[in-house]
Enzyme design. Structure first.
Site, short mmCIF file in Angstrom:
data_model
loop_
_atom_site.label_atom_id
_atom_site.label_comp_id
_atom_site.label_asym_id
_atom_site.label_seq_id
_atom_site.Cartn_x
_atom_site.Cartn_y
_atom_site.Cartn_z
N HIS A 176 0.81 -1.21 0.00
CA HIS A 176 0.00 0.00 0.00
C HIS A 176 0.85 1.27 0.00
O HIS A 176 0.31 2.37 -0.11
CB HIS A 176 -0.93 0.00 1.21
CG HIS A 176 -2.24 0.70 0.97
ND1 HIS A 176 -2.73 0.94 -0.29
CD2 HIS A 176 -3.17 1.19 1.83
CE1 HIS A 176 -3.89 1.56 -0.21
NE2 HIS A 176 -4.18 1.73 1.07
N ASP A 233 -2.38 1.60 -4.48
CA ASP A 233 -3.60 1.91 -3.73
C ASP A 233 -4.68 0.88 -4.04
O ASP A 233 -4.51 -0.01 -4.89
CB ASP A 233 -4.08 3.33 -4.02
CG ASP A 233 -4.34 3.58 -5.50
OD1 ASP A 233 -4.61 2.60 -6.22
OD2 ASP A 233 -4.28 4.75 -5.93
#
Length: 439
Positions: A411, A415
């Protein structure tokens, strides 16, 4: 008679050292050209080192469990005839301009980061170059090194000894000074203790088994990956009925024609490689504040070994292979992994990894990213389940072959939109499988 220096050969792009696990020849024994002299283990695979000449082994320079750097002389072989000379390499010439300023900045940064360079000449003990490098990088002084109880020959400090020392030193309580505004009352120091592993109680009937070398390495990789990447997951259910029926229809003809079994793995690999071409930002690595977009799509294929450990051989340029080439590559790597015949290069250069947790009956899983990659896809078990089937005449319940895809991604750079879109694209390709496809 001439003497030939047997050196540890280069074994892969990022392999800098290896551990000697077994000498296959003793001093005084004859050796034929290309005959294996010793066995070594890298952080990925085990391998043999063959002799480049015929002769007699006259000297062994390292013992079992010693760590040797690539290019170091590990043994002396006496040969018949004249002197054995090594090829002289021409100096490497480059037409590319040297970014002098950037290099100077990097050197300056390195010098700043190193608080000191220990003077190892002050010690009477012998320390290998690897141990010295680790000591310098970790800020371990000569006095500290002298206090380490080495487990190597004659009490020599090994790589594992200093790494254990550094790990235990970091776990020791440290003092941290917190500076506050002068107007407020400020404590001189606040002690912050690093959390330690919970103590394990051992009963009389318990058996204590030491981890083998590979399990220790895997353990370190898994912890390092979790500490490096911000792991998140996306899950999607996929209807693979058409793919399942197609494979069942063509697998016998495929094996008869190609001499290779057609498993589900190459089908999945083909689809993942196709999806990575659609989403190149999943085929990346992270280096500090920089993102490295990989030109090649090299798929890692997690494979379980007979001893229960895991290894990840790599299918190079997977997007350029047709189904026959993919099946041959998958079967070759899987077979050589089972019998311990993988080469160091077979596990290097992966840009994305696929692991099949369904092999063990798992419906889905949350795999840990294989650093320095940013994503890994887990394939769940294919199951017959009741499903709603939509038709122009209306909806009805039918039996379908379904599975879950579990996508773990970093992450920091990926995303939810990208991570979710990628695994959705993989699902779309699987569900759109052409039942009439030619093999």
């Amino acid at each position: 008679m001439a003497k030939f220096e047997l050196k540890l050969p280069k074994m892969g792009e990022s392999v800098a050292e290896a551990t000697i696990t077994n000498w296959l020849k003793n001093v005084g024994e004859s050796i034929e050209m290309d005959e294996a002299v010793l066995e070594i283990a890298t952080d990925k695979v085990d391998s043999e080192v063959p002799s480049e000449v015929s002769g007699v082994l006259t000297e062994i320079l390292f013992n079992v469990d010693d760590v040797v750097q690539v290019g170091q002389t590990i043994a002396i072989i006496e040969t018949e005839g004249g002197s054995v000379s090594e090829p002289v390499l021409a100096p490497i010439q480059s037409n590319e301009p040297v970014a002098a300023q950037k290099i100077e900045e990097q050197i300056s940064t390195i010098k700043t980061d190193l608080n000191f360079t220990p003077d190892f000449s002050e010690s009477d003990k012998f320390f290998s170059p690897l141990v010295k490098n680790i000591a310098s990088a970790e800020g371990v002084s000569v006095e500290e090194l002298n206090k380490i109880n080495g487990t190597g020959k004659d009490g020599r400090v090994t790589k594992n000894d200093i790494l254990d020392y550094v790990a235990n030193r970091e776990n020791a309580p440290v003092e941290k000074v917190i500076t506050q505004p002068v107007a407020q009352s400020q404590p001189q120091a606040t002690k912050v203790e690093t959390p330690k592993a919970a103590p394990v109680s051992v009963n009389g009937g318990d058996e204590i088994v030491e981890m083998d070398r590979m399990r220790k390495l895997i353990s370190g990789y898994m912890v390092a990956s979790v500490q490096t990447s911000a792991h998140v997951q996306s899950f999607i259910e996929v209807d693979v009925t058409n793919m399942f029926k197609w494979r069942d229809k063509v697998k016998n003809a495929f094996e008869k024609r190609e001499g290779e079994k057609l498993t589900f793995t190459p089908l999945f690999m083909e689809v993942v490689a196709k999806a990575l071409k659609d989403f190149p930002m999943m085929n990346i690595s992270v280096d500090g504040d920089y993102i490295i977009k990989k030109k090649n799509i090299n798929l890692g294929m997690a494979a379980a070994l007979p001893n229960g450990n895991l290894i990840v051989p790599v299918i190079k340029n997977a997007d350029q292979l047709n189904l026959v080439g993919m099946a041959k590559a998958v079967n070759d790597l899987a077979n050589r992994a089972r019998i311990g015949k993988l080469k160091p290069d077979d596990t290097q250069g992966g840009t994305y990894t696929v692991t099949n947790v369904g092999t063990f009956g798992s419906v889905f899983g949350t795999p840990i990213i294989n650093q320095p990659q940013v994503g890994i896809l887990a394939l769940g078990a294919i199951r017959k389940v009741p499903a709603v089937i939509e038709t122009p005449e209306g909806d009805f319940i039918g039996i379908r072959q379904k599975m879950f895809l579990s996508h773990s991604y970093d992450h920091r750079v990926v995303d939810g939109a990208l991570g979710g879109s990628f695994v959705k694209r993989v699902a779309e390709y699987l569900e759109a499988w052409d039942i009439n496809r030619e093999i």
